[in-house]
Design a protein around this motif. Structure first.
Motif, PDB file in Angstrom:
ATOM      1  N   ILE A 158      -4.069  -3.016  -7.447  1.00 51.97           N
ATOM      2  CA  ILE A 158      -3.116  -2.036  -7.987  1.00 51.97           C
ATOM      3  C   ILE A 158      -2.715  -2.455  -9.408  1.00 51.97           C
ATOM      4  O   ILE A 158      -2.291  -3.586  -9.622  1.00 51.97           O
ATOM      5  CB  ILE A 158      -1.858  -1.948  -7.086  1.00 51.97           C
ATOM      6  CG1 ILE A 158      -2.241  -1.486  -5.677  1.00 51.97           C
ATOM      7  CG2 ILE A 158      -0.817  -1.023  -7.705  1.00 51.97           C
ATOM      8  CD1 ILE A 158      -1.120  -1.605  -4.665  1.00 51.97           C
ATOM      9  N   PRO A 159      -2.855  -1.545 -10.368  1.00 48.81           N
ATOM     10  CA  PRO A 159      -2.439  -1.877 -11.734  1.00 48.81           C
ATOM     11  C   PRO A 159      -0.957  -2.243 -11.787  1.00 48.81           C
ATOM     12  O   PRO A 159      -0.116  -1.554 -11.201  1.00 48.81           O
ATOM     13  CB  PRO A 159      -2.699  -0.584 -12.511  1.00 48.81           C
ATOM     14  CG  PRO A 159      -3.719   0.145 -11.702  1.00 48.81           C
ATOM     15  CD  PRO A 159      -3.431  -0.212 -10.265  1.00 48.81           C
ATOM     16  N   GLY A 160      -0.649  -3.332 -12.455  1.00 53.88           N
ATOM     17  CA  GLY A 160       0.731  -3.771 -12.599  1.00 53.88           C
ATOM     18  C   GLY A 160       1.144  -4.873 -11.643  1.00 53.88           C
ATOM     19  O   GLY A 160       2.198  -5.478 -11.805  1.00 53.88           O
ATOM     20  N   VAL A 161       0.324  -5.160 -10.627  1.00 51.11           N
ATOM     21  CA  VAL A 161       0.645  -6.227  -9.680  1.00 51.11           C
ATOM     22  C   VAL A 161       0.168  -7.555 -10.256  1.00 51.11           C
ATOM     23  O   VAL A 161      -0.976  -7.692 -10.661  1.00 51.11           O
ATOM     24  CB  VAL A 161      -0.005  -5.973  -8.298  1.00 51.11           C
ATOM     25  CG1 VAL A 161       0.128  -7.191  -7.391  1.00 51.11           C
ATOM     26  CG2 VAL A 161       0.624  -4.758  -7.649  1.00 51.11           C
ATOM     27  N   ARG A 162       1.076  -8.532 -10.294  1.00 53.78           N
ATOM     28  CA  ARG A 162       0.757  -9.837 -10.843  1.00 53.78           C
ATOM     29  C   ARG A 162       0.440 -10.864  -9.751  1.00 53.78           C
ATOM     30  O   ARG A 162      -0.437 -11.694  -9.917  1.00 53.78           O
ATOM     31  CB  ARG A 162       1.932 -10.360 -11.663  1.00 53.78           C
ATOM     32  CG  ARG A 162       1.619 -11.691 -12.317  1.00 53.78           C
ATOM     33  CD  ARG A 162       2.774 -12.364 -12.972  1.00 53.78           C
ATOM     34  NE  ARG A 162       3.582 -11.459 -13.772  1.00 53.78           N
ATOM     35  CZ  ARG A 162       4.705 -11.825 -14.356  1.00 53.78           C
ATOM     36  NH1 ARG A 162       5.136 -13.050 -14.247  1.00 53.78           N
ATOM     37  NH2 ARG A 162       5.393 -10.966 -15.060  1.00 53.78           N
ATOM     38  N   GLU A 163       1.169 -10.813  -8.628  1.00 53.55           N
ATOM     39  CA  GLU A 163       1.028 -11.855  -7.610  1.00 53.55           C
ATOM     40  C   GLU A 163       1.331 -11.299  -6.225  1.00 53.55           C
ATOM     41  O   GLU A 163       2.187 -10.429  -6.074  1.00 53.55           O
ATOM     42  CB  GLU A 163       2.026 -12.968  -7.936  1.00 53.55           C
ATOM     43  CG  GLU A 163       2.013 -14.140  -7.007  1.00 53.55           C
ATOM     44  CD  GLU A 163       3.052 -15.171  -7.448  1.00 53.55           C
ATOM     45  OE1 GLU A 163       4.034 -15.353  -6.710  1.00 53.55           O
ATOM     46  OE2 GLU A 163       2.870 -15.773  -8.524  1.00 53.55           O
ATOM     47  N   VAL A 164       0.627 -11.810  -5.217  1.00 50.90           N
ATOM     48  CA  VAL A 164       0.861 -11.435  -3.825  1.00 50.90           C
ATOM     49  C   VAL A 164       1.000 -12.707  -3.007  1.00 50.90           C
ATOM     50  O   VAL A 164       0.162 -13.601  -3.086  1.00 50.90           O
ATOM     51  CB  VAL A 164      -0.305 -10.589  -3.249  1.00 50.90           C
ATOM     52  CG1 VAL A 164      -0.097 -10.315  -1.770  1.00 50.90           C
ATOM     53  CG2 VAL A 164      -0.468  -9.301  -4.019  1.00 50.90           C
ATOM     54  N   GLU A 165       2.072 -12.768  -2.234  1.00 45.48           N
ATOM     55  CA  GLU A 165       2.251 -13.870  -1.273  1.00 45.48           C
ATOM     56  C   GLU A 165       2.273 -13.224   0.100  1.00 45.48           C
ATOM     57  O   GLU A 165       2.989 -12.249   0.322  1.00 45.48           O
ATOM     58  CB  GLU A 165       3.574 -14.586  -1.539  1.00 45.48           C
ATOM     59  CG  GLU A 165       3.782 -15.780  -0.636  1.00 45.48           C
ATOM     60  CD  GLU A 165       5.074 -16.507  -0.961  1.00 45.48           C
ATOM     61  OE1 GLU A 165       5.907 -16.630  -0.035  1.00 45.48           O
ATOM     62  OE2 GLU A 165       5.252 -16.931  -2.116  1.00 45.48           O
ATOM     63  N   ILE A 166       1.483 -13.755   1.014  1.00 45.97           N
ATOM     64  CA  ILE A 166       1.376 -13.128   2.331  1.00 45.97           C
ATOM     65  C   ILE A 166       1.715 -14.125   3.424  1.00 45.97           C
ATOM     66  O   ILE A 166       1.353 -15.300   3.361  1.00 45.97           O
ATOM     67  CB  ILE A 166      -0.034 -12.514   2.541  1.00 45.97           C
ATOM     68  CG1 ILE A 166      -0.080 -11.689   3.825  1.00 45.97           C
ATOM     69  CG2 ILE A 166      -1.109 -13.572   2.493  1.00 45.97           C
ATOM     70  CD1 ILE A 166      -1.297 -10.783   3.937  1.00 45.97           C
ATOM     71  N   LYS A 167       2.462 -13.629   4.389  1.00 43.20           N
ATOM     72  CA  LYS A 167       2.826 -14.358   5.605  1.00 43.20           C
ATOM     73  C   LYS A 167       2.474 -13.427   6.769  1.00 43.20           C
ATOM     74  O   LYS A 167       2.178 -12.256   6.546  1.00 43.20           O
ATOM     75  CB  LYS A 167       4.323 -14.660   5.621  1.00 43.20           C
ATOM     76  CG  LYS A 167       4.795 -15.496   4.448  1.00 43.20           C
ATOM     77  CD  LYS A 167       6.295 -15.657   4.492  1.00 43.20           C
ATOM     78  CE  LYS A 167       6.787 -16.375   3.251  1.00 43.20           C
ATOM     79  NZ  LYS A 167       8.245 -16.490   3.245  1.00 43.20           N
ATOM     80  N   PRO A 168       2.529 -13.900   8.001  1.00 44.42           N
ATOM     81  CA  PRO A 168       2.137 -13.016   9.110  1.00 44.42           C
ATOM     82  C   PRO A 168       2.864 -11.673   9.156  1.00 44.42           C
ATOM     83  O   PRO A 168       2.264 -10.664   9.478  1.00 44.42           O
ATOM     84  CB  PRO A 168       2.450 -13.857  10.347  1.00 44.42           C
ATOM     85  CG  PRO A 168       2.264 -15.253   9.877  1.00 44.42           C
ATOM     86  CD  PRO A 168       2.789 -15.260   8.468  1.00 44.42           C
ATOM     87  N   ARG A 169       4.139 -11.635   8.813  1.00 44.01           N
ATOM     88  CA  ARG A 169       4.882 -10.368   8.875  1.00 44.01           C
ATOM     89  C   ARG A 169       5.582 -10.016   7.565  1.00 44.01           C
ATOM     90  O   ARG A 169       6.551  -9.276   7.552  1.00 44.01           O
ATOM     91  CB  ARG A 169       5.920 -10.423  10.001  1.00 44.01           C
ATOM     92  CG  ARG A 169       5.279 -10.445  11.363  1.00 44.01           C
ATOM     93  CD  ARG A 169       6.331 -10.519  12.435  1.00 44.01           C
ATOM     94  NE  ARG A 169       5.694 -10.762  13.705  1.00 44.01           N
ATOM     95  CZ  ARG A 169       5.802  -9.962  14.735  1.00 44.01           C
ATOM     96  NH1 ARG A 169       6.516  -8.879  14.651  1.00 44.01           N
ATOM     97  NH2 ARG A 169       5.198 -10.256  15.850  1.00 44.01           N
ATOM     98  N   GLU A 170       5.079 -10.553   6.476  1.00 46.71           N
ATOM     99  CA  GLU A 170       5.673 -10.250   5.174  1.00 46.71           C
ATOM    100  C   GLU A 170       4.631 -10.311   4.070  1.00 46.71           C
ATOM    101  O   GLU A 170       3.784 -11.189   4.045  1.00 46.71           O
ATOM    102  CB  GLU A 170       6.784 -11.252   4.837  1.00 46.71           C
ATOM    103  CG  GLU A 170       7.404 -11.036   3.475  1.00 46.71           C
ATOM    104  CD  GLU A 170       8.419 -12.095   3.094  1.00 46.71           C
ATOM    105  OE1 GLU A 170       8.905 -12.036   1.958  1.00 46.71           O
ATOM    106  OE2 GLU A 170       8.723 -12.983   3.913  1.00 46.71           O
ATOM    107  N   VAL A 171       4.726  -9.349   3.171  1.00 40.79           N
ATOM    108  CA  VAL A 171       3.935  -9.362   1.951  1.00 40.79           C
ATOM    109  C   VAL A 171       4.938  -9.305   0.800  1.00 40.79           C
ATOM    110  O   VAL A 171       5.717  -8.349   0.699  1.00 40.79           O
ATOM    111  CB  VAL A 171       2.970  -8.154   1.859  1.00 40.79           C
ATOM    112  CG1 VAL A 171       2.216  -8.176   0.542  1.00 40.79           C
ATOM    113  CG2 VAL A 171       2.001  -8.153   3.023  1.00 40.79           C
ATOM    114  N   ARG A 172       4.950 -10.344  -0.015  1.00 40.92           N
ATOM    115  CA  ARG A 172       5.845 -10.390  -1.178  1.00 40.92           C
ATOM    116  C   ARG A 172       5.013 -10.118  -2.421  1.00 40.92           C
ATOM    117  O   ARG A 172       4.006 -10.782  -2.650  1.00 40.92           O
ATOM    118  CB  ARG A 172       6.518 -11.753  -1.285  1.00 40.92           C
ATOM    119  CG  ARG A 172       7.508 -11.818  -2.432  1.00 40.92           C
ATOM    120  CD  ARG A 172       8.215 -13.136  -2.476  1.00 40.92           C
ATOM    121  NE  ARG A 172       9.032 -13.252  -1.278  1.00 40.92           N
ATOM    122  CZ  ARG A 172       9.628 -14.375  -0.888  1.00 40.92           C
ATOM    123  NH1 ARG A 172       9.494 -15.468  -1.595  1.00 40.92           N
ATOM    124  NH2 ARG A 172      10.347 -14.397   0.202  1.00 40.92           N
TER     125      ARG A 172
END
Length: 110
Positions: free
Chosen positions: A64-78
């Motif tokens: 997705i344009p504009g997304v810099r970072e993704v942190e993923i956990k079993p029930r969370e996407v930051r």
């Protein structure tokens, strides 16, 4: 501030560049991974540890344009966005990616 949607709650952090998408179902294996870009052998190795659904979510969100970072956990996407980007189009695409992932997971569970 938390905004509820079916199966997904959106937490708006005090930092306006970060939002967490809290899910009612697991989308990855039990681990925490942070991704800042796609490509490379390390990136692919990290994706494999998330499982098929988690890897799909990370790939879709990072595209997705504009997304810099993704942190993923079993029930969370930051997700952390670029300062110049707007949340409106990013959030819609993230919700689409998560809903698609849930449909894929439901199909596999049958």
């Amino acid at each position: 501030m938390i905004e509820k949607r079916p199966g997904i709650m959106i937490y708006r952090h005090p930092n306006p560049e970060i939002r967490s998408f809290l899910t009612s179902a697991e989308i990855s294996r039990y681990r925490v991974e942070r991704f800042t870009g796609s490509g490379g052998e390390t990136f692919e190795t990290q994706l494999k540890t998330l499982g098929t659904i988690g890897a799909y979510v990370v790939r879709e969100i990072l595209a997705i344009p504009g997304v810099r970072e993704v942190e993923i956990k079993p029930r969370e996407v930051r997700v952390k966005k670029e300062t110049s980007a707007s949340w409106d189009p990013i959030e819609q695409k993230i919700m689409h990616a998560l809903n698609t992932a849930f449909r894929r997971k439901a199909i596999r569970a049958v």
